[in-house]
Design an enzyme around this catalytic site. Structure first.
Site, PDB file in Angstrom:
ATOM      1  N   HIS A 147       6.060  -1.872   1.961  1.00 30.62           N
ATOM      2  CA  HIS A 147       5.689  -1.187   3.210  1.00 30.62           C
ATOM      3  C   HIS A 147       5.391  -2.204   4.327  1.00 30.62           C
ATOM      4  CE1 HIS A 147       4.014   2.228   0.503  1.00 30.62           C
ATOM      5  NE2 HIS A 147       5.114   2.679   1.069  1.00 30.62           N
ATOM      6  N   CYS A 152      -4.098   1.257   0.983  1.00 30.85           N
ATOM      7  CA  CYS A 152      -3.347   2.325   0.297  1.00 30.85           C
ATOM      8  C   CYS A 152      -4.216   3.440  -0.272  1.00 30.85           C
ATOM      9  CB  CYS A 152      -2.557   1.760  -0.878  1.00 30.85           C
ATOM     10  SG  CYS A 152      -1.395   0.507  -0.465  1.00 30.85           S
TER      11      CYS A 152
END
Ligand code: GLY
Length: 283
Positions: A174, A271
């Protein structure tokens, strides 16, 4: 639904966090490199410590139950993007993660001051929240294996008050595997070639000016900014040189949050929570 549009550090404030417990099947979570086995009990303890640390920073934590069908379910950041009074429930890029959104949608609706919930109408659009870096002033999006162009368009439509700029993310999971906010208008950036390319793109394409903290390890660049406090992984996880740089450069209080078991499955400090500012939601 009326909302207050904050920008800058006020836009990054949070009153509430949604997290999700670690299932036993977490040892089978998706990963780019499968070389290190996750120690399940250690992962559970690390998440408990993470939650307690959020609470110590004045955040009310809502913990969703784990689900043994979804190994990656603790990575809640990927399933909702909340900015101000709006929440976009995403369509995660990996098919195994698509159904994780249901419990998040319900949790958002049940908040005492619920943000307005938006859905990704285009069935071809995908977004993982880990690709969405909100600086407080604008939104950077990684176009990775999990987030596509139609997903970027959906973000721009959902949050029209903020400029949205996308960058390619080729090798990392990401965008926030490469760069995260570490203070007001301050961005921590990792050290490999992709992180350097991202840094150069941010510098040339950002609509606002930021200070950049360059680290030599991508693991070090994922920190979590919580009401002026900055969660960082300890020196033995990110390299003592990087830890010392963060300690020196970051203006807020640096708090050590061990996260080794999550990192083995590409999980970072950002996250495991969806941060929400309920003061931005009125009505
Ligand atoms: N293990 C995090 C992810 O791949 O989504």
């Amino acid at each position: 639904m009326q909302g207050v549009v904050y920008s800058g550090v006020m836009a990054l404030r949070c009153t509430t966090a949604i997290v999700r417990s670690v299932p036993n099947v977490f040892v089978e979570a998706l990963r780019l490199d499968g070389s290190q086995a996750v120690v399940l009990e250690k992962a559970k303890k690390q998440l408990t410590h993470y939650i307690e640390t959020l609470e110590r920073c004045g955040v009310r934590v809502v913990t969703l139950p784990s689900d043994e069908r979804f190994p990656d379910c603790p990575f809640v950041e990927d399933v909702a993007v909340v900015i101000g009074a709006r929440a976009l429930v995403t369509r995660p890029g990996h098919p195994s993660r698509r159904e994780e959104v249901g419990v998040m949608r319900e949790a958002l609706k049940l908040l005492q001051k619920a943000p307005q919930i938006y859905e990704m109408e285009d069935p071809e659009a995908c977004v993982d929240g880990g690709d969405v870096l909100f600086t407080g002033r604008e939104i950077f999006v990684g176009q990775s294996k999990r987030t596509n162009e139609k997903g970027v368009q959906c973000l721009a439509k959902t949050f029209p008050e903020f400029s949205v700029t996308s960058f390619p993310v080729r090798d990392s999971l990401h965008l926030k595997s490469l760069a995260t906010m570490c203070g007001e208008d301050m961005i921590a950036v990792g050290g490999d070639q992709e992180a350097m390319e991202t840094l150069n793109r941010m510098k040339s394409q950002a609509k606002f000016k930021y200070e950049y903290v360059q680290l030599d390890n991508n693991a070090a660049a994922n920190v979590l900014l919580v009401n002026g406090n900055v969660f960082v992984k300890p020196g033995d996880e990110i390299g003592h040189n990087n830890y010392d740089i963060l300690k020196k450069r970051v203006k807020g209080r640096v708090i050590d949050v061990p996260f080794s078991e999550f990192y083995k499955v590409d999980g970072c400090l950002t996250c495991c929570s969806v941060l929400i500012n309920q003061e931005a939601v009125s009505g």
